[in-house]
Design a protein around this motif. Structure first.
Motif, PDB file in Angstrom:
ATOM      1  N   GLN A 143      13.561  74.180  49.510  1.00  0.00           N
ATOM      2  CA  GLN A 143      12.219  74.177  49.401  1.00  0.00           C
ATOM      3  C   GLN A 143      11.645  75.509  48.334  1.00  0.00           C
ATOM      4  O   GLN A 143      10.648  75.822  48.269  1.00  0.00           O
ATOM      5  N   LEU A 144      12.495  76.860  48.756  1.00  0.00           N
ATOM      6  CA  LEU A 144      12.002  78.285  47.736  1.00  0.00           C
ATOM      7  C   LEU A 144      12.823  77.825  46.194  1.00  0.00           C
ATOM      8  O   LEU A 144      12.160  78.891  45.518  1.00  0.00           O
ATOM      9  N   GLY A 145      13.880  76.817  46.424  1.00  0.00           N
ATOM     10  CA  GLY A 145      13.892  77.234  44.708  1.00  0.00           C
ATOM     11  C   GLY A 145      15.627  78.046  44.667  1.00  0.00           C
ATOM     12  O   GLY A 145      16.423  78.598  45.173  1.00  0.00           O
ATOM     13  N   GLN A 146      16.092  76.324  44.332  1.00  0.00           N
ATOM     14  CA  GLN A 146      18.064  76.660  44.146  1.00  0.00           C
ATOM     15  C   GLN A 146      18.418  78.319  42.618  1.00  0.00           C
ATOM     16  O   GLN A 146      19.550  78.431  43.238  1.00  0.00           O
ATOM     17  N   SER A 147      17.632  77.927  41.895  1.00  0.00           N
ATOM     18  CA  SER A 147      18.191  78.915  40.788  1.00  0.00           C
ATOM     19  C   SER A 147      18.441  80.013  41.440  1.00  0.00           C
ATOM     20  O   SER A 147      19.178  81.393  40.239  1.00  0.00           O
ATOM     21  N   TYR A 148      17.582  80.467  42.681  1.00  0.00           N
ATOM     22  CA  TYR A 148      18.366  81.644  42.466  1.00  0.00           C
ATOM     23  C   TYR A 148      18.791  81.985  43.648  1.00  0.00           C
ATOM     24  O   TYR A 148      19.883  83.553  44.329  1.00  0.00           O
ATOM     25  N   SER A 149      19.686  81.339  44.164  1.00  0.00           N
ATOM     26  CA  SER A 149      21.292  81.324  44.692  1.00  0.00           C
ATOM     27  C   SER A 149      22.713  81.172  44.268  1.00  0.00           C
ATOM     28  O   SER A 149      22.381  80.190  43.209  1.00  0.00           O
ATOM     29  N   ARG A 150      23.095  82.060  44.234  1.00  0.00           N
ATOM     30  CA  ARG A 150      25.269  82.498  44.497  1.00  0.00           C
ATOM     31  C   ARG A 150      25.961  80.804  43.942  1.00  0.00           C
ATOM     32  O   ARG A 150      26.087  80.164  43.030  1.00  0.00           O
ATOM     33  N   LEU A 151      25.349  80.178  44.884  1.00  0.00           N
ATOM     34  CA  LEU A 151      25.984  78.914  45.396  1.00  0.00           C
ATOM     35  C   LEU A 151      24.854  77.956  45.895  1.00  0.00           C
ATOM     36  O   LEU A 151      23.325  77.892  45.956  1.00  0.00           O
ATOM     37  N   LYS A 152      25.396  76.574  45.223  1.00  0.00           N
ATOM     38  CA  LYS A 152      24.363  75.512  45.653  1.00  0.00           C
ATOM     39  C   LYS A 152      23.958  75.515  47.377  1.00  0.00           C
ATOM     40  O   LYS A 152      25.215  75.866  48.211  1.00  0.00           O
ATOM     41  N   PRO A 153      22.957  74.252  47.260  1.00  0.00           N
ATOM     42  CA  PRO A 153      22.429  74.931  49.079  1.00  0.00           C
ATOM     43  C   PRO A 153      23.816  74.088  49.815  1.00  0.00           C
ATOM     44  O   PRO A 153      24.057  74.221  50.562  1.00  0.00           O
ATOM     45  N   ARG A 154      23.982  72.427  49.186  1.00  0.00           N
ATOM     46  CA  ARG A 154      25.769  71.901  50.226  1.00  0.00           C
ATOM     47  C   ARG A 154      26.588  72.949  50.525  1.00  0.00           C
ATOM     48  O   ARG A 154      28.055  73.261  50.753  1.00  0.00           O
ATOM     49  N   ARG A 155      27.150  73.797  49.156  1.00  0.00           N
ATOM     50  CA  ARG A 155      28.380  74.767  49.627  1.00  0.00           C
ATOM     51  C   ARG A 155      28.438  76.371  49.908  1.00  0.00           C
ATOM     52  O   ARG A 155      29.074  76.146  50.616  1.00  0.00           O
ATOM     53  N   TYR A 156      27.083  75.870  50.322  1.00  0.00           N
ATOM     54  CA  TYR A 156      26.376  77.103  52.053  1.00  0.00           C
ATOM     55  C   TYR A 156      27.230  76.328  53.735  1.00  0.00           C
ATOM     56  O   TYR A 156      28.238  77.054  54.063  1.00  0.00           O
ATOM     57  N   THR A 157      26.773  75.009  53.001  1.00  0.00           N
ATOM     58  CA  THR A 157      27.703  73.967  54.162  1.00  0.00           C
ATOM     59  C   THR A 157      29.143  73.564  54.312  1.00  0.00           C
ATOM     60  O   THR A 157      29.465  74.137  55.011  1.00  0.00           O
ATOM     61  N   MET A 158      29.683  73.745  53.039  1.00  0.00           N
ATOM     62  CA  MET A 158      31.218  73.107  52.601  1.00  0.00           C
ATOM     63  C   MET A 158      31.811  74.472  52.940  1.00  0.00           C
ATOM     64  O   MET A 158      33.241  74.354  53.222  1.00  0.00           O
ATOM     65  N   ILE A 159      31.331  75.539  52.032  1.00  0.00           N
ATOM     66  CA  ILE A 159      32.121  76.594  52.699  1.00  0.00           C
ATOM     67  C   ILE A 159      32.564  78.039  53.727  1.00  0.00           C
ATOM     68  O   ILE A 159      33.203  77.585  54.274  1.00  0.00           O
ATOM     69  N   PHE A 160      31.000  77.906  53.855  1.00  0.00           N
ATOM     70  CA  PHE A 160      31.115  78.907  55.231  1.00  0.00           C
ATOM     71  C   PHE A 160      31.608  78.014  56.653  1.00  0.00           C
ATOM     72  O   PHE A 160      31.736  78.090  57.588  1.00  0.00           O
ATOM     73  N   ALA A 161      30.629  76.551  56.767  1.00  0.00           N
ATOM     74  CA  ALA A 161      30.910  75.581  57.208  1.00  0.00           C
ATOM     75  C   ALA A 161      32.894  75.379  57.316  1.00  0.00           C
ATOM     76  O   ALA A 161      32.991  75.393  58.687  1.00  0.00           O
ATOM     77  N   SER A 162      33.078  75.391  56.914  1.00  0.00           N
ATOM     78  CA  SER A 162      34.247  75.072  56.901  1.00  0.00           C
ATOM     79  C   SER A 162      34.991  76.562  57.308  1.00  0.00           C
ATOM     80  O   SER A 162      36.105  75.960  58.220  1.00  0.00           O
ATOM     81  N   CYS A 163      35.179  78.010  56.708  1.00  0.00           N
ATOM     82  CA  CYS A 163      35.623  78.912  57.169  1.00  0.00           C
ATOM     83  C   CYS A 163      34.923  78.596  59.211  1.00  0.00           C
ATOM     84  O   CYS A 163      36.393  79.200  59.796  1.00  0.00           O
TER      85      CYS A 163
END
Length: 329
Positions: A143-163
């Motif tokens: 909603q706020l803009g993906q270009s300001y994030s180090r990770l893509k939105p899906r990566r937050y779920t994939m990386i942090f949720a996996s850990c």
């Protein structure tokens, strides 16, 4: 008869004196055996916890978590945010059962099954709730803009949720080992494995928080340097110039962000408490002090789970699958 009773009671007490740092599961025999020896179950030295759980407190937490679970079920169906069923709703259900087991322990303090149930479930329950934060933050970024994030939105779920799932299995394995241990060494090993899982969870929270802070710093900088806001979510923006503009940080999104910050903070406080508790051993002062557990575990999780009730992502961001042609300005 009276002399015989005293002698049997003395023998039983001498055989149940806990050695240092021994898991309570190894200290007692079954309830029937204790009743046969005439042991007073109200004696805090003879119960699993080192204290008798408060009936009033356990009832309050059962009601709180049960109510939140019902609300999460209703909200997930109403707003079609299905990921909340496997995260916040699952957490609430586990907490409800865990605190119900503690209530049973308040009536039957020597029940080994109730102690094992509450130990396992209340250690594991916050893990799925933390996973919900990763998904919610990823959707907030869209909603706020993906270009300001180090990770893509899906990566937050994939990386942090996996850990997070890994930490769940580590804690679950340690809890199972501690519950089934036949000596103090096995119980201590299980405790150390649980401790490792919670330390991993704390590192996950710190890493996630660092990424989130960096994102909002970048977003704030973009708001100051750009003349306008993007009109639609990132996934709906077909104009490259729109993708570079920040989304409008509405009052609803601010409320969701505030709830996310509070939720994560409460979970982190609880994790730190659990680390200190387990590091002190099963017979440590923190482990065997009820007020610490009620405030720093039960209350922290209750506050965290209600944050997602009061600022539900479905009510603010819509269904799990993004809708098309929705204007956010």
């Amino acid at each position: 008869m009276k002399k015989w009773y005293k002698e049997r009671h003395r023998v039983f007490m001498s055989t149940t004196t806990p050695p240092p740092n021994t898991h309570p599961i190894q200290l007692l025999t079954c309830e029937d055996t204790m009743a046969g020896f005439g042991v007073d179950e109200s004696n805090p030295d003879l119960v699993w916890y080192g204290y008798i759980p408060s009936k009033a407190i356990t009832i309050i937490f059962v009601l709180l978590f049960n109510t939140s679970s019902i609300l999460h079920l209703w909200q997930a169906v109403k707003y079609r945010t299905w990921f909340m069923l496997g995260t916040a709703f699952l957490c609430g259900g586990m907490e409800t059962i865990g605190w119900a087991a503690r209530f049973y322990s308040s009536l039957h303090p020597t029940s080994s099954m109730a102690y094992k149930i509450q130990t396992s479930l209340l250690v594991l329950a916050p893990t799925p709730l933390l996973a919900a934060n990763f998904v919610i933050f990823g959707r907030l970024i869209r909603q706020l803009g993906q270009s300001y994030s180090r990770l893509k939105p899906r990566r937050y779920t994939m990386i942090f949720a996996s850990c997070d799932v890994i930490s769940l299995f580590v804690q679950g394995g340690g809890g199972g080992l501690a519950a089934s241990a036949h000596d103090s060494n096995g119980a201590r090993l299980g405790s150390n494995i649980i401790l490792a899982g919670i330390i991993l969870q704390s590192i996950i929270i710190i890493g996630f928080s660092a990424c989130a802070i960096e994102y909002f710093v970048n977003y704030r900088r973009a708001v100051r340097t750009n003349a306008g806001f993007r009109l639609v979510s990132t996934e709906e923006a077909s104009d490259p110039r729109q993708e570079q503009l920040p989304g409008r940080f509405t009052a609803e999104l601010k409320r969701l962000t505030g709830a996310l910050i509070l939720n994560t903070t409460f979970l982190f406080v609880r994790a730190i408490y659990r680390i200190i508790e387990l590091a002190g051993g099963w017979d440590g002062r923190i482990m065997r002090t009820q007020i610490y557990f009620n405030v720093l575990d039960g209350a922290m999780i209750a506050l965290a789970i209600y944050c997602t009730n009061f600022a539900h992502p479905g009510a603010i961001l819509g269904p799990s699958k993004p809708r098309r042609n929705v204007v956010y300005a």
